[in-house]
Design a protein around this motif. Structure first.
Motif, PDB file in Angstrom:
ATOM      1  N   LEU A  38       0.840  -1.211   0.000  1.00  0.00           N
ATOM      2  CA  LEU A  38       0.000   0.000   0.000  1.00  0.00           C
ATOM      3  C   LEU A  38       0.870   1.255   0.000  1.00  0.00           C
ATOM      4  N   ASN A  86       2.406   1.912  -3.408  1.00  0.00           N
ATOM      5  CA  ASN A  86       1.414   2.410  -4.375  1.00  0.00           C
ATOM      6  C   ASN A  86       0.956   3.829  -4.040  1.00  0.00           C
ATOM      7  N   THR A 105      -2.991  -1.474  -5.507  1.00  0.00           N
ATOM      8  CA  THR A 105      -2.443  -2.500  -4.605  1.00  0.00           C
ATOM      9  C   THR A 105      -3.146  -3.842  -4.829  1.00  0.00           C
TER      10      THR A 105
END
Ligand code: ZN
Length: 477
Positions: free
Chosen positions: A332, A335, A436
């Motif tokens: 996460l 990204n 993600t």
């Protein structure tokens, strides 16, 4: 170690956003980001409508219908009325594994109605408002699910995407009922996000909690004529709360206990035969909450004994702390750094500064940073996302939608949630979540790493909901 870094290695570190994604983003990843842009107007429209409906827990009829209808129109198979809650739904697309889920919320908070402006002023006096930004939450999660759905439909990704419409996060915790009923059991990995005053991939556990009602039953009598014939339920309540406050000195610093006296009798000239306390106990660890729960039972029994009343300790709700996932958080984080936090206009920054001035917090405007994974400070609070995280590995994101440090569950969050400041956070969240998800669809080794960490951290713990038997307490009106 640092002194041994060669210039070449340092150069590689500077490319962190790209190198941490393994390579430059794949075509599918670029396509899901473009899909969020393509649907941006519709997603913002959904968010703004939910903002306007401002429906509180288990009353989110219009909000859940809007989101579910939108998903259905986009080709998802929608199941409504899940786990006995008319405002819970599941929207599914695709077949086979991996099964990737995402959580959506859409309940508002009572009493915080506010216009989309930088001065405190209710839209409807005394009405509810989206003081936790759940209008943005529900819409962004749906945007991410839709972007993935389109790639499954195009044959570019293989597996299943499921959007879980979860009501009442601010009250009984809709997810807790859904978790109890096994609604999340088949999911391989779950995504969640929450609006915030800053941005980061979440490594915070929050607090496990139990929500109890302590009811005392005594005997009514005339408080002046024959008080010796009465036994006061309010005495039971007072003895109980005194005991709780003596306990405070001897609890871990991480524990929190707070209560209100929800029933203290009717009039002074009647010895109350009924009185009640509504109390919450929390800690970052469920094991400590269990200890507090046991001690509160003892205090209740002691209070009943000394006041010659009867007591009932009624479990109303509760949730587990969030089981964090380092492997997932890193994905996460990478990204989010690739997508970047929103850029704001001078007007938007001025709007934020005006709110910060009005609420006596540092006047710094909107936060544009991305917080490091290892520098997150735990604050108080509990969420039913915690329950889900013990059933399926749950990757949690926070994206800035409100001015830094401005009060939460309050008018500033309602205000920005209805403006372009909130909308920009919605879009960044949807893109980061979708990107993600693509990593997990395209890279089986990434999904395996997330699952392996989850299994290891969960150990032998078996999820059990903190709930009374029976259906959710639906509002009667
Ligand atoms: Zn919230």
């Amino acid at each position: 170690m640092h002194s041994r870094l060669t210039p070449l290695v340092l150069a590689a570190f500077c490319l962190w956003p790209l190198t941490s994604l393994g390579a430059s983003p794949t075509a599918v990843k670029r396509t899901v980001v473009a899909s969020v842009d393509k649907h941006a107007d519709e997603l913002v429209d959904v968010s703004d409508k939910v903002w306007g409906y401002a429906e509180t827990a288990l009353r989110e009829y219009k909000s859940s219908k809007l989101l579910a209808d939108f998903a259905e129109a986009q080709g998802f198979t929608v199941t409504r009325n899940v786990s006995g809650m008319p405002t819970a739904f599941v929207a599914k697309f695709g077949a086979g594994r991996p099964i990737v889920g995402i959580l959506g919320e859409y309940d508002a908070l009572p009493g915080v109605s506010q216009k989309a402006q930088a001065e405190e002023s209710p839209l409807v006096k005394g009405a509810a408002g989206h003081g936790c930004g759940h209008n943005l939450l529900g819409a962004a999660s749906l945007g991410a699910a839709l972007a993935i759905k389109e790639q499954i439909a195009a044959g570019k990704l293989h597996g299943t995407i499921i959007y879980f419409g979860t009501p009442a996060e601010e009250a009984v915790g809709g997810k807790t009922y859904m978790a109890r009923d096994g609604v999340f059991n088949d999911v391989d990995v779950m995504f969640a996000w929450h609006p915030g005053d800053r941005s980061h991939a979440d490594m915070l556990t929050g607090q496990a909690m139990v929500d109890l009602r302590i009811e005392f039953h005594g005997h009514a009598a005339h408080a002046a004529a024959d008080p010796w014939n009465g036994r006061s339920a309010l005495d039971g309540v007072e003895a109980f709360t005194h005991g709780v406050n003596l306990m405070r000195e001897h609890m871990p610093l991480s524990s929190r206990v707070h209560y209100v006296i929800s029933d203290g009798g009717d009039v002074p000239n009647v010895v109350p035969d009924h009185a009640a306390v509504w109390i919450w106990a929390r800690d970052q660890k469920r094991s400590e909450v269990e200890k507090l729960y046991a001690r509160l039972r003892k205090i209740a029994d002691g209070a009943a004994l000394m006041t010659e009343t009867k007591v009932e300790v009624i479990l109303q709700a509760g949730s587990w702390e969030v089981l964090t996932n380092d492997a997932g958080a890193k994905l996460l984080d990478a990204n989010l750094r690739w997508i970047g936090t929103p850029t704001y206009t001078a007007d938007e920054d001025a709007f934020a500064r005006k709110i910060q001035t009005a609420t006596n917090v540092p006047v710094v405007g909107m936060d544009r940073d991305i917080g490091a994974l290892d520098e997150q400070v735990e604050e108080g609070g509990s969420t039913d996302v915690g329950d889900v995280s013990w059933i399926v590995p749950t990757l949690n994101l926070t994206v800035v939608t409100s001015p830094r440090d401005a009060p939460w569950h309050a008018w500033p969050v309602v205000a920005t949630g209805g403006t372009s400041i909130g909308h920009k956070g919605l879009i960044v969240a949807a893109k980061t979540l979708a990107a993600t998800m693509v990593d997990l669809f395209e890279k089986p080794q990434a999904l395996r790493a997330v699952r392996a960490e989850f299994e290891k951290k969960r150990g032998s713990a078996v999820f059990k909901a903190y709930l009374p038997d029976g259906p959710p307490p639906l509002p009667k009106d």
